[in-house]
Design an enzyme around this catalytic site. Sequence first.
Site, PDB file in Angstrom:
ATOM      1  N   GLY A   1       2.297   8.024   8.534  1.00  0.00           N
ATOM      2  CA  GLY A   1       2.738   7.442   8.921  1.00  0.00           C
ATOM      3  C   GLY A   1       3.546   6.138   9.025  1.00  0.00           C
ATOM      4  O   GLY A   1       3.938   5.592   9.983  1.00  0.00           O
TER       5      GLY A   1
ATOM      6  N   HIS B   1       1.573   4.846   5.820  1.00  0.00           N
ATOM      7  CA  HIS B   1       1.193   3.828   4.380  1.00  0.00           C
ATOM      8  C   HIS B   1       2.500   5.140   3.892  1.00  0.00           C
ATOM      9  O   HIS B   1       3.267   4.628   2.529  1.00  0.00           O
ATOM     10  CB  HIS B   1       0.319   4.994   3.709  1.00  0.00           C
ATOM     11  CG  HIS B   1      -1.252   4.361   3.831  1.00  0.00           C
ATOM     12  ND1 HIS B   1      -1.434   4.420   5.220  1.00  0.00           N
ATOM     13  CD2 HIS B   1      -1.670   3.467   3.200  1.00  0.00           C
ATOM     14  CE1 HIS B   1      -2.783   4.096   4.872  1.00  0.00           C
ATOM     15  NE2 HIS B   1      -2.602   2.930   3.196  1.00  0.00           N
TER      16      HIS B   1
ATOM     17  N   ALA C   1      -5.869  -2.642  -2.501  1.00  0.00           N
ATOM     18  CA  ALA C   1      -7.019  -2.883  -1.440  1.00  0.00           C
ATOM     19  C   ALA C   1      -7.885  -3.296  -1.827  1.00  0.00           C
ATOM     20  O   ALA C   1      -8.948  -3.571  -1.932  1.00  0.00           O
ATOM     21  CB  ALA C   1      -6.950  -2.263   0.449  1.00  0.00           C
TER      22      ALA C   1
ATOM     23  N   GLU D   1     -12.470   5.761  -6.583  1.00  0.00           N
ATOM     24  CA  GLU D   1     -10.830   5.463  -6.827  1.00  0.00           C
ATOM     25  C   GLU D   1     -11.066   4.175  -7.560  1.00  0.00           C
ATOM     26  O   GLU D   1     -11.563   2.765  -7.419  1.00  0.00           O
ATOM     27  CB  GLU D   1     -10.664   5.287  -5.413  1.00  0.00           C
ATOM     28  CG  GLU D   1      -9.140   4.657  -5.182  1.00  0.00           C
ATOM     29  CD  GLU D   1      -9.087   4.502  -3.936  1.00  0.00           C
ATOM     30  OE1 GLU D   1     -10.102   4.281  -2.964  1.00  0.00           O
ATOM     31  OE2 GLU D   1      -7.870   4.013  -3.550  1.00  0.00           O
TER      32      GLU D   1
ATOM     33  N   ASP E   1      -7.710   8.276   3.283  1.00  0.00           N
ATOM     34  CA  ASP E   1      -7.768   7.725   3.018  1.00  0.00           C
ATOM     35  C   ASP E   1      -8.565   6.449   4.526  1.00  0.00           C
ATOM     36  O   ASP E   1      -8.033   5.344   4.277  1.00  0.00           O
ATOM     37  CB  ASP E   1      -7.558   6.662   2.608  1.00  0.00           C
ATOM     38  CG  ASP E   1      -6.536   5.725   1.309  1.00  0.00           C
ATOM     39  OD1 ASP E   1      -7.786   5.544   0.911  1.00  0.00           O
ATOM     40  OD2 ASP E   1      -6.211   5.094   0.694  1.00  0.00           O
TER      41      ASP E   1
END
Length: 420
Positions: free
Chosen positions: A284, A286, A173, A162, A309
Amino acid sequence: MTAEEDGRELKAGERTRDRVLLRGARVVLPDGVADDATILVEGGLIARVATDDELSSEARDAREFDLRGATLYPGFVDVHIHGAVGVDALAASAEDLRRVARFLASRGVTSWLPTLVPAPDEDYRRAVGAIATLMREQDEEATTVSDRERPPSARALGVHYEGPFVNTAQCGALRTRYFRTFADASSLEGVAAIDDPRAVHLMTVAPEIEGGVALVGELCGRGWIVSVGHTRADAQTLDAARGAGARHLTHFFNAMSPLHHRAPGVVGWGLLADDVTCDVIADGVHCHPLALRLALRCKGADRLALISDAVLPAGLGDGDYEVWGETITVEGGRTRNARGSIAGSVITSLDAARMMLALGARPHEVARMASLTPARLLGVEDSCGSIEEGKRADLVAIDDGGQVRLTLIAGRVAFDAAEK
Ligand SMILES: [Zn+2]
């Protein structure tokens, strides 16, 4: 050295994985649900999917599981997961990764892509070395170790980077000090690859950074899968990235420019791009439930994958945790860092699947989103991702309360709630 030379060839009695009969479950097939079906597993593969009567005579010696009251899904495939149960993939040993893989199996995940946040070369190298070791061990164990000796764990399929070639203006983040730009092939020297032709390499890239579109082309040329994310690219740049081989969007809605009617952003482009798949963090937190429904309505289950994630505290409950050099607080299923932003999730694919069911998705759509679409993204859909004869018996039985009753990986028992 082969298993036989090593003297570790399994005795016939230990080959419980050879024939397994799963009876009585509602079976989620690619296009619908078969009530009260029976599945015969042979040699780790789904040999037959049939009604009870057809199979009872030919499966006498099989190990049987009564799955009445449960729904059988294809094992989940999570392409974006940083860790769980106190382990972060970036700092993990192979043994640490195995703990994550065992935990994932208990939640119905049968394949996963350990995911690395931007970091120095040395950290990448060590982390990728650990993943390679786990992959090798999992391969060997499939033929040399009995289920009771060492139950199988969710298969690590490769690595998901990522970043580090992403946009500081959409860092989420991630630690911007490790972000990079791309000049030429030498820019990739520190980004370690797994020395195994079957390993999947996926990278999340922001094509608008310096050299971004060229990077997409370079990675695709090496057989890597490119996903666009942590990005504010305009439509022209997104089109160029697609032209260079990028066909997926990372955690859709999050860390990308949003949809505005005068500036439709990456989200607007993604909703309309029929040849591009997306993944969403269906926790619910993000994404608002309406956003998840919008994504499903626009993309369909064949172009939408569920990811967790998840970060290191997943599976551990509320508290403060050290993640990527900062303290992350978990409270009521939400993560936040010192700056107040969300810092990954603490869900698994199982929670994501339950969320989508609660939002009205049908079971076979959920199976596609949690298994087949991510398997196709990784190019492994010929061997897993759906309940079809000839595919590997990666299966999860979920009871009416939404809990995992049984997980099989290649026909072997990875988790059995009855034994807990
Ligand atoms: Zn992530």
